[in-house]
Design a protein around this motif. Structure first.
Motif, PDB file in Angstrom:
ATOM      1  N   LEU A   1       0.464  -1.339  -0.353  1.00 58.38           N
ATOM      2  CA  LEU A   1      -0.007  -0.117  -0.197  1.00 58.38           C
ATOM      3  C   LEU A   1       1.006   1.576  -0.066  1.00 58.38           C
ATOM      4  O   LEU A   1       0.259   2.238  -0.740  1.00 58.38           O
ATOM      5  N   SER A   2       1.888   1.339   0.475  1.00 57.86           N
ATOM      6  CA  SER A   2       2.912   2.299   0.326  1.00 57.86           C
ATOM      7  C   SER A   2       3.528   2.874  -0.300  1.00 57.86           C
ATOM      8  O   SER A   2       3.867   3.611  -0.848  1.00 57.86           O
ATOM      9  N   ASN A   3       3.228   1.740  -1.549  1.00 58.97           N
ATOM     10  CA  ASN A   3       4.079   1.892  -2.951  1.00 58.97           C
ATOM     11  C   ASN A   3       3.107   1.947  -3.896  1.00 58.97           C
ATOM     12  O   ASN A   3       3.695   3.010  -4.797  1.00 58.97           O
ATOM     13  N   THR A   4       2.127   1.818  -3.462  1.00 57.82           N
ATOM     14  CA  THR A   4       1.156   1.883  -4.510  1.00 57.82           C
ATOM     15  C   THR A   4       0.358   3.146  -4.367  1.00 57.82           C
ATOM     16  O   THR A   4      -0.796   3.256  -5.488  1.00 57.82           O
ATOM     17  N   THR A   5       0.127   3.253  -3.093  1.00 59.30           N
ATOM     18  CA  THR A   5      -1.382   4.505  -2.868  1.00 59.30           C
ATOM     19  C   THR A   5      -0.844   5.498  -2.493  1.00 59.30           C
ATOM     20  O   THR A   5      -0.036   5.907  -1.260  1.00 59.30           O
TER      21      THR A   5
ATOM     22  N   ALA B   1      -1.474  10.966   0.498  1.00 56.57           N
ATOM     23  CA  ALA B   1      -1.764  12.608   0.700  1.00 56.57           C
ATOM     24  C   ALA B   1      -2.964  12.780   0.192  1.00 56.57           C
ATOM     25  O   ALA B   1      -3.953  13.441   0.874  1.00 56.57           O
ATOM     26  N   GLN B   2      -3.416  11.619  -0.524  1.00 55.14           N
ATOM     27  CA  GLN B   2      -5.060  11.489  -0.680  1.00 55.14           C
ATOM     28  C   GLN B   2      -5.971  10.876  -0.228  1.00 55.14           C
ATOM     29  O   GLN B   2      -7.182  11.285  -0.303  1.00 55.14           O
ATOM     30  N   ASP B   3      -5.498   9.734   0.221  1.00 56.07           N
ATOM     31  CA  ASP B   3      -6.638   9.170   0.842  1.00 56.07           C
ATOM     32  C   ASP B   3      -6.129   8.977   2.570  1.00 56.07           C
ATOM     33  O   ASP B   3      -5.665   8.155   2.963  1.00 56.07           O
TER      34      ASP B   3
ATOM     35  N   GLN C   1       6.708   9.177   4.945  1.00 62.20           N
ATOM     36  CA  GLN C   1       7.057   9.307   3.680  1.00 62.20           C
ATOM     37  C   GLN C   1       6.292  10.058   1.995  1.00 62.20           C
ATOM     38  O   GLN C   1       6.332  10.400   1.934  1.00 62.20           O
ATOM     39  N   ASN C   2       5.438   8.775   2.075  1.00 60.60           N
ATOM     40  CA  ASN C   2       4.550   9.192   0.959  1.00 60.60           C
ATOM     41  C   ASN C   2       3.827  10.034   1.442  1.00 60.60           C
ATOM     42  O   ASN C   2       3.524  10.905   0.184  1.00 60.60           O
ATOM     43  N   ILE C   3       3.367  10.588   3.007  1.00 66.98           N
ATOM     44  CA  ILE C   3       2.608  12.220   2.459  1.00 66.98           C
ATOM     45  C   ILE C   3       2.762  12.888   2.484  1.00 66.98           C
ATOM     46  O   ILE C   3       2.696  13.272   1.366  1.00 66.98           O
ATOM     47  N   VAL C   4       4.376  13.072   3.066  1.00 68.02           N
ATOM     48  CA  VAL C   4       5.266  13.808   2.629  1.00 68.02           C
ATOM     49  C   VAL C   4       5.380  14.380   0.895  1.00 68.02           C
ATOM     50  O   VAL C   4       5.457  15.195   0.408  1.00 68.02           O
TER      51      VAL C   4
END
Length: 635
Positions: free
Chosen positions: A47-51, A54-56, A90-93
Motif C-alpha cells: 500500500l505504501s508503494n502504490t497508494t 496524501a489523497q487517501d 514519506q508517502n504523505i510528504v
C-alpha cells in the motif's frame, strides 16, 4: 420533501483487533501467526508503494493503526514498526497538499484564478491531523529519521503554505461583496486556528519521540560516571542534533501560534493546552501556549505622558505564567503591530554539554518560551533591552519546591565554611543555543513570592528557574571579639586608629576656623521683618530661596507657558540655551549646599545646617562606614 435525502445502510462487517483476527485465522485455517503477520506487513508495504496517502488519509491512519496493534501485541520489532511508519510519513510528504498550495503562489494572479482557498485550508488541516495521528505513538516513530525529516523539511513547508493561504484567502475575500467579507474573515480565522492546533499536536508528538534518545544519553552518561571518577561524558554530535531539534520544535510551536492570528484583530488571542498521559493514567507532560496581538500605539511625542500613565502589555497562559513587555520595546515598535507568544511546558528535551549542569542542576519551574513576532512579516522581533527596562517573566515554581526564605542560618561555633548551612536561592536561566547549556547572563531575579519567581531578562528565548546554593560570608562580632580591642592589637593594625585620629584632629581644626561663619544658617523665611521690602533687598538675595527666585526670573524662557510642559517652553535655540543656563546655575547652587565637603566652604545662607552640624554628620557617616567595612571584610 427530504425523506430520501439520506440513505442508511446496516453495517454487517464485524470489527476485530489484530489479535482477534490472528486467533480466528489460526483456528479456522490453521495458519501460523507469523505467516499472518508477515502477510499484514507485506500488504502495508504494498500500500505504501502504490497508494497516495496524501489523497487517501483515512487509509494512512488505518495502516498505522494496524502497525500499532501489531507492535502492541509484540508481533513485530520496534525497528520494523518504525520503518513502516516512516514509509507512511514519506508517502504523505511526497504528495503533500502543501506542494500544491506553494505552487499556486508561484503562479501569477493567484487570487483571481478561481482558487477555492477554503478547500486548500481544509486540506492543510486534514494533512496535519493525519500526520499528528500517525506520529501519536512515540515508541514507533524514529527521532533520527521521521522526526528529523518533518522538522527539517515538512514544517518549514507548512508555514510557507500558511503564508500563501493567508495572502490568497484575504485577497479573495476582499474581492467579494461587503456583506460576505466578515463571514469570509471568520472562516479564515477558524481555519488558521485549526491549522495552528493541528500543528501543535504534531509538534508535541515529535517532542515525545525525542524522549527515548534523551533517556539513552542520560543512561550512557550515568554509566560512564559510575565507572570512573571523571564527570560523565556524552556523544557531542548526538547532543547537538537533539538540542537543535528541540530548539526548532519550540520555535515552530510559537510561530504556529503567531500564524493563528494572521487574520485576527488587535487584542484577539490564540490559546492551546494539551496534556499527555502515561499508560497508568498519570500525567506525562503538559503544555500551554498563548499568543495575543498587540499594537504599540503610545504617543511618545506627548511630553505629558509619564511611565506611570502607561499600562504595559503582557501575555501568558495564566497570572502565574506570563511576560510583561517593557516600555523600551514598545518605543522601538511604535505604531506597529506584533504578536506576543508565551509557552510553558513541563517537558525539557535539552541536554547540557556542561557536565556539572547535567549532574547537579535542579530545575524548579516549567520550561518557558517567550517570543515577539512581527504581525506583518511573521519574523521574530529580536529586540534586546537593558537592565533598567527588562522583560519581566513570571514563572510558577513546581509543586514540590518549598518557598524561598531570606533567613540564613549560621553556625557561630564553626570555623569552617564547609560546615555552615547552605541556603537555596532561585537562579533565572536561559538556554544558550551556541554553547548548549543553561546560562544566567542577562537574567536576574526581580521578585520572589511563595509560588512564583519573576525573572528580569534583557532578551527573549527559552527560560527556566533552577536552584543554586548560596553561602553568605560575614565576619561575626561576638563578645570575645571586643576583648581583642587591646593596645597591642591597635599597634599591630594601626590603620583604623590613625585614620580616626586624623579625622578627629582635622574636624577640630575646621570647627575652630569655622569657615563662612558670617553666613546665616536660618532660612530667610524665619525672619519676622522679611515682609518689609528694605529687609528683602538686604537679605533675600544672599539666601538660597532668593537665589532660586533670581535664577528662575532671569533665565526661565517663555514664563507665560509654565505648566504646559517643557516642550512648549523650549521653542527655539535661544530658549533652549536659556533653560540650560538656568539648570546649570541651580545645579551649582545646590552642589554648594548639599555636597558633604564642598558645603563646608561654599554653602549659601538659609540651609538650616551650620558648619559644626555638617561636620558632626560627616564624622558619623565616616565612622559608620569604617565599622561596617570592618564587620564584613575584616579590615
Amino acid at each position: 420533501k427530504y425523506n430520501t435525502a439520506i440513505t442508511c445502510h446496516p453495517i454487517t462487517a464485524v470489527f476485530k483487533t489484530i489479535s482477534q483476527v490472528l486467533q480466528t485465522s489460526s483456528t479456522t485455517n490453521g495458519t501460523k501467526v507469523n505467516t499472518t503477520v508477515s502477510d499484514f506487513i507485506n500488504t502495508i508495504v504494498h500500500l505504501s508503494n502504490t497508494t497516495s496517502y496524501a489523497q487517501d488519509p483515512d487509509v494512512a491512519v488505518s495502516v498505522v493503526s494496524v502497525v500499532q496493534d501489531i507492535y502492541a501485541n509484540n508481533l513485530t520489532t520496534r525497528e520494523e514498526a518504525t520503518i513502516l511508519v516512516d514509509d507512511v510519513v514519506q508517502n504523505i510528504v511526497g504528495g503533500s497538499v502543501l506542494n500544491i498550495v506553494i505552487e499556486i503562489d508561484n503562479a501569477s494572479n493567484n487570487a483571481s484564478n478561481n482558487v477555492s482557498w477554503n478547500v486548500y485550508g481544509d486540506g492543510i488541516v486534514t494533512e496535519l491531523a493525519t500526520i499528528a495521528e500517525i506520529t501519536s505513538n512515540e515508541d514507533i516513530v524514529s527521532a533520527e529519521t521521521t522526526t528529523k525529516q518533518l522538522v527539517d523539511t515538512y514544517l518549514p513547508q507548512v508555514f510557507e503554505a500558511i503564508d500563501v493561504f493567508v495572502v490568497g484567502s484575504v485577497a479573495q475575500s476582499s474581492n467579494n461583496d461587503t456583506s460576505s467579507t466578515a463571514a469570509d474573515q471568520y472562516i479564515i480565522q477558524q481555519q488558521l486556528s485549526t491549522i495552528a492546533t493541528q500543528s501543535q499536536d504534531l509538534i508535541q508528538n515529535l517532542e515525545s519521540t525525542l524522549q527515548a534518545t534523551l533517556e539513552a544519553v542520560a543512561a550512557n552518561a550515568n554509566e560512564s560516571n559510575s565507572s570512573t571518577s571523571v564527570a560523565p561524558s556524552v556523544n557531542e554530535e548526538l547532543v547537538n542534533s537533539l538540542n537543535e531539534l528541540t530548539v526548532n520544535l519550540i520555535d515552530y510551536a510559537t510561530k504556529a501560534a503567531s500564524k493563528a492570528l494572521a487574520a485576527s484583530n488587535i487584542g484577539e488571542s490564540y490559546n492551546y493546552e494539551s496534556t499527555q498521559y502515561n499508560a497508568d493514567g498519570s500525567v506525562k507532560s503538559t503544555k500551554r501556549l498563548s499568543s495575543t496581538k498587540f499594537k504599540s500605539d503610545i504617543d511618545f511625542n506627548d511630553s505629558r505622558i509619564t511611565v506611570d500613565d502607561i499600562a504595559l502589555p503582557s501575555c501568558g497562559v495564566s497570572d502565574l505564567q506570563r511576560i510583561t513587555i517593557p516600555l523600551s520595546f514598545m518605543q522601538l515598535q511604535r505604531q506597529k503591530t506584533f504578536d506576543c507568544t508565551f509557552m510553558s511546558s513541563t517537558r525539557s528535551n535539552f541536554i547540557s554539554k556542561n557536565a556539572k549542569q547535567r549532574t547537579n542542576r535542579t530545575q524548579q519551574s516549567e520550561v518557558v518560551t517567550a517570543t515577539m513576532y512581527d504581525a506583518v512579516s511573521s519574523a521574530p522581533l529580536l529586540h534586546s533591552v537593558d537592565n533598567c527596562f527588562p522583560y519581566l517573566l513570571t514563572m510558577q515554581l513546581s509543586d514540590d519546591v518549598a518557598p524561598y526564605s531570606v533567613d540564613f542560618d549560621f553556625d557561630l561555633n564553626s570555623d569552617s565554611s564547609s560546615e555552615l548551612q547552605k541556603n537555596d536561592w532561585p537562579q533565572c536561566e536561559f538556554w544558550n543555543v551556541q554553547d548548549s547549556e543553561w546560562s544566567h547572563e542577562g537574567c536576574f531575579v526581580h521578585n520572589i513570592s511563595n509560588t512564583t519567581v519573576i525573572c528580569a531578562c534583557t532578551h527573549l528565548t527559552t527560560f527556566s528557574v533552577s536552584k543554586e546554593d548560596i553561602l553568605p560570608e560575614a565576619n561575626i562580632l561576638t563578645e570575645i571579639d571586643w576583648r581583642r580591642l587591646t593596645w597591642d592589637n591597635l599597634m599591630e593594625y594601626p590603620l583604623v586608629l590613625l585614620t580616626s585620629l586624623a579625622c578627629i584632629a582635622l574636624f577640630i581644626i575646621v570647627c575652630f576656623i569655622h569657615p563662612r561663619s558670617d553666613i546665616k544658617t536660618s532660612s530667610i523665611m524665619a525672619f519676622e521683618d522679611i515682609i518689609y521690602k528694605s529687609v528683602q533687598e538686604e537679605k533675600l538675595w544672599l539666601d538660597i530661596s532668593g537665589k532660586e527666585i533670581k535664577y528662575i526670573t532671569d533665565h526661565m524662557p517663555n514664563q507665560h507657558l509654565l505648566g504646559g510642559g517643557i516642550m512648549k517652553i523650549v521653542r527655539d535655540k535661544e530658549s533652549t540655551k536659556s533653560l540650560c543656563v538656568l539648570q546649570l546655575k541651580l545645579f551649582k547652587a545646590y552642589l554648594r549646599n548639599d555636597h558633604t565637603l564642598l558645603s563646608l566652604f561654599q554653602r549659601i545662607g538659609g540651609t538650616n545646617f551650620s558648619v559644626r552640624q555638617r561636620l558632626g554628620c560627616f564624622f558619623m557617616y565616616l565612622t559608620t562606614v569604617m565599622v561596617v567595612t570592618g564587620t564584613f571584610y575584616g579590615v
